[in-house]
Scaffold this motif. Sequence first.
Motif, mmCIF file in Angstrom:
data_model
loop_
_atom_site.group_PDB
_atom_site.id
_atom_site.type_symbol
_atom_site.label_atom_id
_atom_site.label_comp_id
_atom_site.label_asym_id
_atom_site.label_seq_id
_atom_site.Cartn_x
_atom_site.Cartn_y
_atom_site.Cartn_z
ATOM 1 N N TRP A 1 8.036 3.276 -7.793
ATOM 2 C CA TRP A 1 7.245 2.921 -6.617
ATOM 3 C C TRP A 1 5.993 2.171 -7.073
ATOM 4 N N PHE A 2 5.688 1.116 -6.354
ATOM 5 C CA PHE A 2 4.478 0.342 -6.556
ATOM 6 C C PHE A 2 3.751 0.247 -5.213
ATOM 7 N N ARG A 3 2.526 -0.194 -5.263
ATOM 8 C CA ARG A 3 1.821 -0.535 -4.045
ATOM 9 C C ARG A 3 0.951 -1.763 -4.297
ATOM 10 N N GLN A 4 0.688 -2.457 -3.218
ATOM 11 C CA GLN A 4 -0.169 -3.639 -3.323
ATOM 12 C C GLN A 4 -1.106 -3.671 -2.126
ATOM 13 N N ALA A 5 -2.383 -3.500 -2.430
ATOM 14 C CA ALA A 5 -3.410 -3.606 -1.396
ATOM 15 C C ALA A 5 -3.780 -5.071 -1.218
ATOM 16 N N LEU A 6 -4.442 -5.345 -0.105
ATOM 17 C CA LEU A 6 -4.809 -6.716 0.214
ATOM 18 C C LEU A 6 -5.661 -7.313 -0.892
ATOM 19 N N GLU A 7 -5.258 -8.469 -1.365
ATOM 20 C CA GLU A 7 -5.974 -9.220 -2.388
ATOM 21 C C GLU A 7 -6.079 -8.486 -3.719
ATOM 22 N N LYS A 8 -5.167 -7.569 -3.963
ATOM 23 C CA LYS A 8 -5.134 -6.870 -5.249
ATOM 24 C C LYS A 8 -3.762 -7.037 -5.882
ATOM 25 N N GLU A 9 -3.699 -6.755 -7.151
ATOM 26 C CA GLU A 9 -2.435 -6.841 -7.860
ATOM 27 C C GLU A 9 -1.546 -5.643 -7.510
ATOM 28 N N ARG A 10 -0.264 -5.849 -7.723
ATOM 29 C CA ARG A 10 0.683 -4.764 -7.486
ATOM 30 C C ARG A 10 0.469 -3.678 -8.532
ATOM 31 N N GLU A 11 0.366 -2.450 -8.058
ATOM 32 C CA GLU A 11 0.024 -1.310 -8.904
ATOM 33 C C GLU A 11 1.198 -0.346 -8.998
ATOM 34 N N TRP A 12 1.559 -0.009 -10.216
ATOM 35 C CA TRP A 12 2.635 0.963 -10.432
ATOM 36 C C TRP A 12 2.140 2.376 -10.127
ATOM 37 N N LEU A 13 2.988 3.172 -9.473
ATOM 38 C CA LEU A 13 2.622 4.530 -9.117
ATOM 39 C C LEU A 13 3.464 5.593 -9.829
ATOM 40 N N SER A 14 4.772 5.398 -9.828
ATOM 41 C CA SER A 14 5.636 6.452 -10.341
ATOM 42 C C SER A 14 7.031 5.902 -10.586
ATOM 43 N N ILE A 15 7.807 6.641 -11.368
ATOM 44 C CA ILE A 15 9.191 6.278 -11.645
ATOM 45 C C ILE A 15 10.011 7.539 -11.833
ATOM 46 N N ILE A 16 11.278 7.490 -11.456
ATOM 47 C CA ILE A 16 12.180 8.620 -11.642
ATOM 48 C C ILE A 16 13.523 8.093 -12.132
ATOM 49 N N THR A 17 14.098 8.773 -13.114
ATOM 50 C CA THR A 17 15.394 8.359 -13.617
ATOM 51 C C THR A 17 16.491 8.939 -12.727
ATOM 52 N N TRP B 1 7.541 10.083 -14.195
ATOM 53 C CA TRP B 1 6.254 9.693 -14.764
ATOM 54 C C TRP B 1 5.353 9.236 -13.615
ATOM 55 N N TYR B 2 4.058 9.423 -13.781
ATOM 56 C CA TYR B 2 3.108 9.064 -12.747
ATOM 57 C C TYR B 2 1.923 8.306 -13.336
ATOM 58 N N ALA B 3 1.420 7.375 -12.542
ATOM 59 C CA ALA B 3 0.147 6.755 -12.874
ATOM 60 C C ALA B 3 -0.969 7.763 -12.588
ATOM 61 N N ASP B 4 -2.087 7.589 -13.231
ATOM 62 C CA ASP B 4 -3.213 8.507 -13.006
ATOM 63 C C ASP B 4 -3.608 8.541 -11.536
ATOM 64 N N SER B 5 -3.489 7.416 -10.855
ATOM 65 C CA SER B 5 -3.889 7.344 -9.446
ATOM 66 C C SER B 5 -2.957 8.150 -8.550
ATOM 67 N N ALA B 6 -1.773 8.486 -9.052
ATOM 68 C CA ALA B 6 -0.783 9.210 -8.250
ATOM 69 C C ALA B 6 -0.679 10.686 -8.640
ATOM 70 N N LYS B 7 -1.111 11.024 -9.821
ATOM 71 C CA LYS B 7 -0.962 12.397 -10.296
ATOM 72 C C LYS B 7 -1.705 13.378 -9.405
ATOM 73 N N TRP C 1 16.943 1.020 -19.700
ATOM 74 C CA TRP C 1 15.752 1.765 -20.082
ATOM 75 C C TRP C 1 15.240 1.260 -21.419
ATOM 76 N N GLY C 2 13.936 1.378 -21.575
ATOM 77 C CA GLY C 2 13.336 0.959 -22.826
ATOM 78 C C GLY C 2 12.115 0.110 -22.571
ATOM 79 N N GLY C 3 11.082 0.288 -23.369
ATOM 80 C CA GLY C 3 9.889 -0.517 -23.232
ATOM 81 C C GLY C 3 9.042 -0.084 -22.057
ATOM 82 N N SER C 4 8.267 -1.034 -21.578
ATOM 83 C CA SER C 4 7.334 -0.750 -20.494
ATOM 84 C C SER C 4 8.061 -0.477 -19.188
ATOM 85 N N TYR C 5 7.433 0.342 -18.350
ATOM 86 C CA TYR C 5 7.992 0.588 -17.017
ATOM 87 C C TYR C 5 6.887 0.566 -15.954
ATOM 88 N N THR C 6 5.734 0.042 -16.295
ATOM 89 C CA THR C 6 4.607 0.043 -15.370
ATOM 90 C C THR C 6 4.277 -1.336 -14.811
#
Length: 122
Positions: free
Chosen positions: A33-49, A56-62, A99-104
């Motif tokens: 899951w990502f989110r994008q606020a107005l005039e901001k970059e797309r921000e990664w929030l979480s991922i599930i296999t 895994w969670y971003a700090d903003s989502a934990k 899978w592998g490498g970055s996921y954010t």
Amino acid sequence: QLQASGGGLVQPGGSLRLSCAASGSSDYYAIGWFRQALEKEREWLSIITRKDGTTWYADSAKGRFTITRDNAKSTVYLQMNSLKPEDTAVYYCSARRIWGGSYTRPQDYEYWGQGTQVTVSS
């Protein structure tokens, strides 16, 4: 194909549950899951296999957001609690096949849903 839903208008402190339904091929390794606020970059929030439900969670989502999956329904959920005005954004789900490498980063994912608007306001 991914279909995100569940967004809407909610008061500060409220909750929403977003859904991401995957149709067609289920040949993906994980959904994020990502989110994008107005005039901001797309921000990664979480991922599930898909296979074992590792998350895994971003700090903003934990602590406030929880990602879960229902493989029988090919659906991933994002439960969002204690919502704040700064959570206002378009929320997107995305899938990656390997899978592998970055996921954010957005470029780490191959498939995207259309987005669902979440507005947190009194």
